[in-house]
Structures are given as structure tokens and as C-alpha cells.
Design a protein around this motif. Structure first.
Motif, short mmCIF file in Angstrom:
data_model
loop_
_atom_site.label_atom_id
_atom_site.label_comp_id
_atom_site.label_asym_id
_atom_site.label_seq_id
_atom_site.Cartn_x
_atom_site.Cartn_y
_atom_site.Cartn_z
N ASP A 71 0.83 -1.21 0.00
CA ASP A 71 0.00 0.00 0.00
C ASP A 71 0.86 1.26 0.00
O ASP A 71 0.55 2.24 -0.69
CB ASP A 71 -0.93 -0.01 1.22
N ILE A 72 1.95 1.23 0.79
CA ILE A 72 2.82 2.41 0.86
C ILE A 72 3.49 2.66 -0.49
O ILE A 72 3.52 3.79 -0.99
CB ILE A 72 3.87 2.22 1.97
N TYR A 73 4.01 1.62 -1.10
CA TYR A 73 4.68 1.79 -2.39
C TYR A 73 3.68 2.12 -3.50
O TYR A 73 4.02 2.84 -4.45
CB TYR A 73 5.47 0.53 -2.75
N ARG A 74 2.46 1.61 -3.36
CA ARG A 74 1.44 1.98 -4.35
C ARG A 74 1.11 3.47 -4.23
O ARG A 74 0.94 4.17 -5.25
CB ARG A 74 0.19 1.13 -4.14
N ALA A 75 1.03 3.98 -2.99
CA ALA A 75 0.81 5.41 -2.80
C ALA A 75 2.00 6.21 -3.32
O ALA A 75 1.83 7.31 -3.88
CB ALA A 75 0.58 5.70 -1.32
N ALA A 76 3.22 5.67 -3.14
CA ALA A 76 4.41 6.35 -3.66
C ALA A 76 4.37 6.42 -5.18
O ALA A 76 4.77 7.43 -5.78
CB ALA A 76 5.67 5.64 -3.18
N VAL A 77 3.89 5.36 -5.82
CA VAL A 77 3.76 5.37 -7.28
C VAL A 77 2.75 6.43 -7.72
O VAL A 77 2.98 7.18 -8.69
CB VAL A 77 3.35 3.97 -7.79
N ASP A 78 1.65 6.51 -6.98
CA ASP A 78 0.64 7.52 -7.32
C ASP A 78 1.21 8.93 -7.19
O ASP A 78 0.96 9.80 -8.05
CB ASP A 78 -0.59 7.36 -6.43
N LEU A 79 1.98 9.18 -6.12
CA LEU A 79 2.58 10.50 -5.95
C LEU A 79 3.60 10.80 -7.05
O LEU A 79 3.69 11.93 -7.55
CB LEU A 79 3.25 10.59 -4.58
N ALA A 80 4.38 9.76 -7.40
CA ALA A 80 5.37 9.97 -8.45
C ALA A 80 4.70 10.26 -9.79
O ALA A 80 5.15 11.12 -10.57
CB ALA A 80 6.27 8.73 -8.57
N ARG A 81 3.62 9.56 -10.08
CA ARG A 81 2.90 9.82 -11.33
C ARG A 81 2.25 11.20 -11.32
O ARG A 81 2.18 11.86 -12.36
CB ARG A 81 1.85 8.73 -11.55
N GLU A 82 1.78 11.61 -10.14
CA GLU A 82 1.20 12.95 -10.05
C GLU A 82 2.28 14.00 -10.33
O GLU A 82 2.05 15.00 -11.05
CB GLU A 82 0.60 13.16 -8.66
N GLY A 83 3.49 13.80 -9.78
CA GLY A 83 4.58 14.71 -10.08
C GLY A 83 4.96 14.68 -11.54
O GLY A 83 5.32 15.71 -12.13
N GLN A 84 4.90 13.49 -12.13
CA GLN A 84 5.20 13.37 -13.56
C GLN A 84 4.22 14.19 -14.41
O GLN A 84 4.61 14.92 -15.31
CB GLN A 84 5.16 11.89 -13.96
N SER A 116 9.73 3.69 -8.30
CA SER A 116 8.62 3.37 -7.39
C SER A 116 7.88 2.12 -7.85
O SER A 116 7.48 1.28 -7.03
CB SER A 116 7.66 4.56 -7.32
N GLU A 117 7.70 1.96 -9.14
CA GLU A 117 7.04 0.76 -9.66
C GLU A 117 7.88 -0.49 -9.40
O GLU A 117 7.34 -1.57 -9.10
CB GLU A 117 6.77 0.93 -11.15
N ALA A 118 9.20 -0.37 -9.50
CA ALA A 118 10.07 -1.52 -9.20
C ALA A 118 9.95 -1.91 -7.74
O ALA A 118 9.92 -3.10 -7.39
CB ALA A 118 11.51 -1.17 -9.56
N ARG A 119 9.91 -0.91 -6.85
CA ARG A 119 9.75 -1.23 -5.42
C ARG A 119 8.40 -1.88 -5.15
O ARG A 119 8.28 -2.79 -4.34
CB ARG A 119 9.87 0.05 -4.60
#
Length: 451
Positions: free
Chosen positions: A175-188, A215-218
């Protein structure tokens, strides 16, 4: 006021039901675990071994039969005709009759011909100290098997708890890494829009792409760890690897329990089954020593045979017989083997006593280490909570500053990474506290087992 009470009651009930999830898995594991089933089979074998030892006091009844036939060999000549025929002839002359016919000489063979012996033999021990000692040893071995089952039960409880906490940790990490992916994509997306509007830098877009990929790799690695953790947990319960695992566990209640353990005596808990097992092993060695020391006591058995024996397979009043008797065995000399065996038994007893003392020291050390590990895990948990709060506030400030143009994109990436790292640290430390509490519970043998 009534509303507040209802809400509090609902929270308490919810936490209790969440705690029961793990308790249900523990009960299931104690029933279905394959090694647990093997230990149960060993316990049943020890039970029947004790029953067999007790039956040695009872008489033994068996049917024994034999058949023999032979020809030739040594003979015993009986000159009955030579001895009696002259007398018979004289009597016939005196009486003027032939009432006394002549008879032939006889020959008796040593070997039986068409001979059978069938009888029912009943034997009963009258004096045999080995039977009582053997019964006592099997009673102690049965107790040893029960303790062995309890030892594995406690180890299995700890393994199930730790495996369950590891799986929950892996699920929360996803869940944490999925949220990190969402934040990274939002920044993208933000950087791409800024570049489109001529306000951003292409380098930030490249950096955001790299952040998304990382983030996706993690996340992929976390998903793999979650699958492995679930497979191991299910293996402990003898279930399929892909079986669903209920994650509605109230770790708040478990954390409160761990906190309460820290205020208890680190030596609290009942006596470990390992120590009871070694004490029982000492009793077994002591019983064996006493049994060896009684080697000079004679053994006395009684027997009774009821049967029939005859040549030619006859069965009548003359063939039937009974025979009763006593059998006494008294050792005189066997090359001092009994004395050597006594010395070996004494050394075995001494070795078991030393092993008990060594195990006491090892268990005391393990208990102290488990207690200190829980203390350390609790301090790390408290520290990670503060770090997460600070990282969360810092991320919000940097995000607002970036949108206002006062902070760079690199600072937003750093703030997000700090927040993700702090979230992971809190997650890991939370379940490390629960795992450490489970380990201490194992060392103190405090989990209530249903015998």
C-alpha cells in the motif's frame, strides 16, 4: 453521553474481533500443521507402549503344538519272548491246554513315530523387578511425549504469529509503495504540464520518469515479498499457497499488549516445557540405573500346561495330561557386564543432569535477549512515529512551496522519499514490536495452550 459509550463499545468489540482473527489461525494451525500431526502420532504410540508395559503383569496364554516322526536310529531290544515262552509252555503242559500262547521278542526305538504334542501353556511372572521398572519408564516416556507436543505447539504459535505479522507488513508495504507510485505519477503529470506551458524544465520530466520507474520496481518487489510471506504462512497451516489470508487484524490492541509486557518482570512466565522434559529424562535415567542395580534379584515365573500327546494321533483319557511348575533364573556370572552397564547408566544420569543445568542457562539468556529486543523494538517504534509526523508535515510544506515556485522539484522528490521511508520505517517497526512480543511470549511460555 450514550452516543460516546456506544462508539467506545463498538471500538472495543471491533478490536476484539480483529484480535480473534489471529487466534483463529493459531487454533487452525495447531490442528492442521503436518509436524503437529506427527508429534500427535508419536504421543499416541507412547500411550500404547505404556499399555503394553502394563500388560506384562497379566498371564500369557498360548497354544503350542508339535509333530514328529522318524525311523531308524538306536533300538532297545526287549527279550520278552525268551523270558516268558518257557514258562508259558510249562503252564500249557501242566494244564493240558493252550491258554498261554507264545509271544515274540520286542524292540523299542528311541525316535518317535507319528508323535504329536499339543498343549495350552499359561505363564505368569511372580518375581520380576524389570516389569515394574519398565512400566515406570514408559510412564515417563509418555510424559516426555506430551511435553514434546507442548514444546512444538509453543514454537508453532510463535511461528504463526511472526509469519502473520510478516505478511501484514508486506501487504502494508504494498500500500505504501502503491501510494508512492501515485505521488510519483502525479509529479510526472505536473512536470509535463509545466513543460507544455513553458514554465517547466525537461530535465524534471526525465527525473519524474525515473522516479515513477523506481517506485514501480519497489512495488513489484513488495508484491513478490507479499506472495512469499502468504505462501509460508499458509504452509504452516497446511493450506494451499494462494489461499486468502484475513488481514483485519487490530495491531493497536497487540501494541498495547506489547507495551504492558515491558512493565512486567522479564523472568515472568511458567516453567518451560524444555526444562520439564529434561527433568523427566533425568527420572528415566534414574529408573534405568535402579533397574540395572537390581540385576542380582532372581526372576521367578509359574507355568501350567494342559494338553495331549500320543503316537498315532490318538486322543483319549490316556493321552491327556497337565503339567505345572516354576522357573527360577538367578544370575551368577556374565563377565561383569552388569557392573559395566551400571557405570554407563550412572554416566547417562550425570550427563542428563548437566544438560538440564546448561539448558537453564541458555533459556535464561534467551529470555533476557528477547526482553531487550522488545525494549529496543518499542523505542524504535516510538521514534519512527515522530519521524513520520515530521516527514508528513515536511512533504506538505515542500509541495505547497513547489506549487508557489519557492521550492525546486528536487526538494519535492526528496520530501516524498523521506515520507515513503518514514512510512516504511513505522510499518517495519510496528510489526517488529509484535514479532518481538511473540518471541518473548515464546521464551516465557506464557501463551495459554489447550491441552
Amino acid at each position: 453521553m450514550r452516543t460516546v459509550l456506544i462508539i467506545m463499545l463498538g471500538l472495543i468489540v471491533g478490536q476484539t474481533m480483529a484480535q480473534e482473527v489471529l487466534d483463529n489461525y493459531i487454533r487452525e494451525g495447531l490442528e492442521t500443521n503436518l509436524v503437529m500431526k506427527q508429534r500427535t502420532v508419536s504421543l499416541q504410540k507412547a500411550t500404547y507402549a505404556l499399555k503394553s508395559a502394563k500388560s506384562m503383569y497379566l498371564p500369557t496364554v498360548a497354544l503350542q503344538a508339535g509333530y514328529q516322526t522318524a525311523d531308524g536310529g538306536r533300538n532297545i531290544p526287549l527279550p520278552i519272548g525268551d523270558l516268558l515262552n518257557p514258562v508259558y509252555r510249562t503252564l500249557n503242559q501242566l494244564t493240558g491246554t493252550g491258554a498261554f500262547p507264545e509271544i515274540e521278542n520286542e524292540t523299542i526305538n528311541f525316535l518317535p513315530r507319528n508323535y504329536y504334542d499339543a498343549h495350552i501353556r499359561t505363564t505368569m511372572p511372580l518375581i520380576n523387578t524389570d516389569i515394574g521398572a519398565n512400566k515406570r519408564i514408559h510412564e515417563q516416556q509418555l510424559q516426555l511425549s506430551k511435553l514434546d507436543v507442548a514444546i512444538y505447539q509453543r514454537e508453532l504459535v510463535k511461528e504463526i504469529k511472526v509469519a502473520y505479522f510478516n505478511y501484514l507488513s508486506a501487504v502494508r508495504a504494498k500500500d505504501i509503495y502503491r501510494a508512492a507510485v501515485d505521488l510519483a505519477r502525479e509529479g510526472q503529470r505536473t512536470n509535463e504540464k509545466l513543460v507544455e506551458n513553458g514554465k517547466g524544465l525537461p530535465a524534471y520530466v526525465l527525473r519524474s520518469n525515473s522516479e515513477v520507474a523506481e517506485s514501480e520496481a519497489r512495488l513489484t518487489d513488495a508484491e513478490m515479498k507479499a506472495r512469499n510471506a502468504r505462501a509460508y504462512f499458509n504452509s504452516l497451516l497446511n493450506r494451499a499457497e494462494e489461499a486468502e489470508v484475513d488481514t483485519t487484524f487490530g495491531h493497536e490492541t497487540a501494541l498495547l499488549h506489547a507495551a504492558s509486557v515491558l512493565h512486567n518482570d522479564s523472568n515472568a512466565g511458567r516453567e518451560r516445557e524444555e526444562l520439564q522434559s529434561l527433568s523427566t529424562a533425568i527420572d528415566i535415567r534414574s529408573t534405568m540405573l535402579k533397574m540395572d542395580q537390581r540385576f542380582a534379584i532372581p526372576k521367578l515365573n509359574a507355568f501350567l500346561d494342559l494338553g495331549s500327546q500320543s503316537e498315532g494321533f490318538h486322543f483319549n483319557g490316556q493321552t491327556r495330561y497337565y503339567m505345572a511348575g516354576l522357573q527360577l533364573e538367578f544370575p551368577i556370572f556374565n563377565g561383569n557386564r552388569n557392573k559395566y552397564k551400571i557405570q554407563q547408566s550412572r554416566l547417562d544420569l550425570q550427563d542428563a543432569q548437566l544438560q538440564l543445568e546448561q539448558t537453564k542457562q541458555q533459556l535464561q539468556l534467551a529470555n533476557s535477549m528477547a526482553y531487550r529486543n522488545l525494549q529496543s523494538a518499542w523505542k524504535n517504534y516510538q521514534s519512527s512515529k515522530s519521524q513520520l509526523e515530521a516527514a508528513q508535515a515536511y512533504r506538505r510544506l515542500i509541495a505547497k512551496g513547489y506549487q508557489a515556485g519557492s521550492n525546486s522539484y528536487i526538494e519535492t522528490v526528496d520530501a516524498r522519499n523521506q515520507y515513503t521511508s518514514a512510512s516504511m520505517a513505522l510499518l517495519i517497526n510496528t510489526y517488529q514490536v509484535l514479532s518481538a512480543a511473540a518471541s518473548l511470549e515464546r521464551e516465557q511460555a506464557s501463551y495459554p495452550l489447550t491441552q
